[in-house]
Design a protein around this motif. Sequence first.
Motif, short mmCIF file in Angstrom:
data_model
loop_
_atom_site.label_atom_id
_atom_site.label_comp_id
_atom_site.label_asym_id
_atom_site.label_seq_id
_atom_site.Cartn_x
_atom_site.Cartn_y
_atom_site.Cartn_z
N GLN A 181 0.81 -1.22 0.00
CA GLN A 181 0.00 0.00 0.00
C GLN A 181 0.85 1.27 0.00
N SER A 182 2.14 1.14 0.27
CA SER A 182 3.01 2.32 0.32
C SER A 182 3.33 2.82 -1.09
N TRP A 183 3.94 1.95 -1.92
CA TRP A 183 4.28 2.32 -3.29
C TRP A 183 3.15 1.94 -4.25
N LYS A 184 2.32 1.01 -3.84
CA LYS A 184 1.15 0.54 -4.57
C LYS A 184 1.55 -0.38 -5.72
N GLY A 185 1.64 -1.65 -5.36
CA GLY A 185 1.94 -2.68 -6.33
C GLY A 185 1.87 -4.05 -5.68
N VAL A 186 1.88 -5.08 -6.50
CA VAL A 186 1.82 -6.45 -6.02
C VAL A 186 3.23 -7.02 -6.01
N VAL A 187 3.70 -7.44 -4.85
CA VAL A 187 5.07 -7.90 -4.69
C VAL A 187 5.08 -9.23 -3.94
N SER A 188 6.21 -9.90 -4.06
CA SER A 188 6.42 -11.12 -3.28
C SER A 188 6.54 -10.78 -1.81
N SER A 189 6.04 -11.67 -0.97
CA SER A 189 6.18 -11.48 0.48
C SER A 189 7.55 -11.95 0.98
N ALA A 190 8.41 -12.41 0.07
CA ALA A 190 9.67 -13.04 0.47
C ALA A 190 10.54 -12.13 1.32
N THR A 191 10.72 -10.88 0.92
CA THR A 191 11.57 -9.98 1.70
C THR A 191 10.94 -9.66 3.04
N TYR A 192 9.63 -9.52 3.09
CA TYR A 192 8.95 -9.29 4.37
C TYR A 192 9.26 -10.42 5.35
N GLU A 193 9.35 -11.63 4.82
CA GLU A 193 9.54 -12.80 5.69
C GLU A 193 11.00 -13.11 5.97
N THR A 194 11.91 -12.71 5.07
CA THR A 194 13.31 -13.08 5.23
C THR A 194 14.23 -11.91 5.56
N ASP A 195 13.75 -10.68 5.37
CA ASP A 195 14.58 -9.48 5.53
C ASP A 195 15.74 -9.43 4.54
N ASP A 196 15.65 -10.18 3.46
CA ASP A 196 16.68 -10.20 2.42
C ASP A 196 16.13 -9.47 1.21
N SER A 197 16.71 -8.31 0.90
CA SER A 197 16.21 -7.51 -0.22
C SER A 197 16.45 -8.18 -1.56
N GLY A 198 17.41 -9.11 -1.62
CA GLY A 198 17.74 -9.73 -2.89
C GLY A 198 17.02 -11.01 -3.19
N VAL A 199 16.20 -11.50 -2.27
CA VAL A 199 15.53 -12.78 -2.50
C VAL A 199 14.61 -12.66 -3.72
N ASP A 200 14.59 -13.71 -4.52
CA ASP A 200 13.82 -13.74 -5.77
C ASP A 200 14.12 -12.52 -6.63
N PHE A 201 15.42 -12.23 -6.74
CA PHE A 201 15.92 -11.16 -7.61
C PHE A 201 15.38 -9.78 -7.23
N GLY A 202 14.98 -9.61 -5.98
CA GLY A 202 14.49 -8.31 -5.55
C GLY A 202 13.06 -8.02 -5.94
N ASN A 203 12.24 -9.05 -6.12
CA ASN A 203 10.85 -8.83 -6.52
C ASN A 203 10.13 -7.91 -5.54
N THR A 204 10.35 -8.10 -4.24
CA THR A 204 9.65 -7.28 -3.24
C THR A 204 10.02 -5.81 -3.40
N TYR A 205 11.22 -5.55 -3.92
CA TYR A 205 11.68 -4.18 -4.15
C TYR A 205 11.37 -3.72 -5.57
N TYR A 206 10.50 -4.42 -6.27
CA TYR A 206 10.02 -4.09 -7.61
C TYR A 206 11.03 -4.34 -8.72
N ASN A 207 12.06 -5.11 -8.45
CA ASN A 207 12.92 -5.57 -9.54
C ASN A 207 12.16 -6.57 -10.42
N ASP A 208 12.33 -6.46 -11.73
CA ASP A 208 12.02 -7.53 -12.68
C ASP A 208 10.56 -7.96 -12.75
#
Length: 821
Positions: A544-571
């Motif tokens: 809801q902050s940036w408004k988009g659908v992202v993987s929950s992986a970083t929320y759960e692992t605290d790793d910004s690079g997990v799944d190529f950074g999907n949670t951070y809107y990479n790729d």
Amino acid sequence: MSVSTEIAQEIGSESSTGAATLNTGGIFAPLPTGTSSVPVTISYSSSVPSIQSASTSAAPALGTVQSSLENGGRTSIIPFNTTVIPTPSSSLAPANLTLNPSITSPTASRSGNIFVPIATDAPPSNILVKPEHPVPRLGIENATGPIETNKFYANFFLGDQTMSTFTHPYSVSWQKGTGAAGSWGLAISHIERSQLAYGQGDPAQNFINPLGIESLILSAKELSDSTTLTTDSLEGFSVNVNLHPADGVDTLIQFPLVQGMGFVTGIYAGGTPLLQTGVFFNTVNYAGALGYGKNTFKYRITLNDNTNWLLYVTPKGSAGTPAFTLNDSSHIQGPADFFGTVQIAKNANGFDGEAVYDASAGAYAISGSVSASMEDSTGTYTLAWDKGGVTQNKLLMFALPHHLESMDYATSAAVTDVQLETTTKGIAKAVAADSITMSEQLPLELGFAPYHPKFGSMKSVSNTAVSAIADAAGVELNQNMDEQTNLDSMYFSGKGLAKFAAAVYTTNDIAGQTGLAAAALKNLEAAFATFVNNEQSYPLVYDQSWKGVVSSATYETDDSGVDFGNTYYNDHHFHYGYFVYTAAVIAYLDPDWLRNGTNKDWVSMLVRDYANPVNTDPYFPFSRNFDWYHGHSWAKGLFESGDGKDEESSSEDAFSTYAIKMWGQVSGDPNMEARGNLQLAVQARSLQNYFLLESDNAAQPPKFVGNKVTGILFENKVDHTTYFGTNIEYIQGIHMIPLNPSSSITRTSTFVQQEWDTYFSDGRADSVDSGWKGILYANLALTNPEASFQFFSQPDFDPTWLDGGASRTWYLAFAAGLGGA
């Protein structure tokens, strides 16, 4: 000769105190006694450290060459393939039914603008809402709707806000008290090709534009260490950057930054303008008043690197020439309490160039938009800009090479002789117009079957090919789909689903094994349902902050690079494109699946996330990944980057567009289908200019063209490598995958042959012993389908030669359809 003396001689009026005085009232004060202009020599080593190195090459006041590969949000995965499961895990009994594919007729014409909403409702209710994102919204003002995450200006709200932003042909950066000038203003830089730093090798492994050259800086006397930077109006083509004297204080200077802008414009709301430089002023002279009311005032500036710049000052609501004073070789100070615009442009075109800039001075672009329509097989799109300032003047905007190739007659007539190098897109030419219009021929007949631009879709293949395809399908469709698709990565899961989707389609429509295809389709639908139900390892969430659908992986692992950074809107286009393609195949083969609104809503959500066609959708920004100015997508999301946004896989970029086209066709959305057709045509032109380099390529430097592909293209550098390894099959192959019907549109047979001869001919492809081998030979079908079919149909074919996202079933059909059998 001192700067003040030289200015005095040029202007021709020197006071008794030694100051050079303009007869219009502007004052240039002398340098301190004994001060002379400081020579600046720009020198860059031609032997830059390898891009894989973490070191940098620095030259004080002349810029920095970053020589490390910025891999924010990237994980090193070697090999870059999912696990191949070549042995069937069960015996799939053919279903006792015949599939009834939906009739898909390509849209031949669309009246009106095709950029219309897909939907405006909230994401499906099983997508958990996350109110906050790991990356805070730094300094973003007045933004209640979706915010662009992958656009050119993201560095202004990431990290320390000082990394460069590339508007092409200029780059700008907030100095924040650093640099040669120690300024708190906005620095402006433009790099000539002669200043490029090249990596080792022939062709050079990389080329890099030096950063941090403060040619000119727009600042104000009131800015200091309390200055803050904010942004607003963060749109698809533009942003406003605001400098405040202190936190909570009103904006003192606003910079409307628009892609392709001809001037860098500072809008002053009071305060004392301060023009600074890290390269030192050599000569400055007043050149008169311009415009209908003679209310724009022009100055010529030569810096000590021998570059020529133009300064235009347009006061608001005042008469007379504003007084600007040369304090020293690095500072020119304007009048106090100044309201109006100060504009900067680099003039590399002599007096003819000045006339072009003069005609548009005082006007500036505020924002941009794209619109498009279709007529028969021609798509026409227009980039238009809103403008401010002296609005009776035409805007001056720079067009990139792919724009210039496809411009309509009226736009071509507005192209001027003014041109400047861009950082990674060749030479841009200035257009005196408020909009530019281009036309493309559309691939209307492109469908699910193998496709050739000259011959269209080819579903009919020889009996030999049908037999080989059926044998391969009998093995591959008996594999455990869930085991290859229900993974902890949206990217690898999507690749697995798309692999089986292509195999199921091929088995039904090309091999005619309808019973086997029907049984496999049910398994594919079940595997896909895992994601529609959001039951995968890392479910999707709505940020809801940036408004988009992202993987929950970083929320759960605290790793910004997990799944190529999907949670951070990479790729997102790479990841979600595979799902959209899979859904299009399922909906084509099973129209009842499409009638389930849950399925359709989930897929449309993904399309809205990475390719939303409007800026009025309250849940997703406009065109998150695809850049309608550059003609391709940017993969990097919310990661600060000294070299700007980047794109690695041009082929997955195009595939994500092909997926949109096919989803639009089968889901009954002709506007989406039309946008996919147009976007794919624009991509093909852009990729062939900037990414896929035939020997006569004129956009990229000659020292680099021999690499054949860019590898990773940043806004500021190009590096012939990958994020996951340096094997040549990785570097070239990442621009091949996935081989699909649209590949023949973006990858010309001439290019494919040149690339093959450079790297893979004479048995070199056979030395590759991994899934990349299959990718290389599938790509060969674009120029030598016979050799490709022979490779995949050999009786001792090794399944480990297949990438986890590719099927032998499809590769056989692909090669055969292009003429290989």
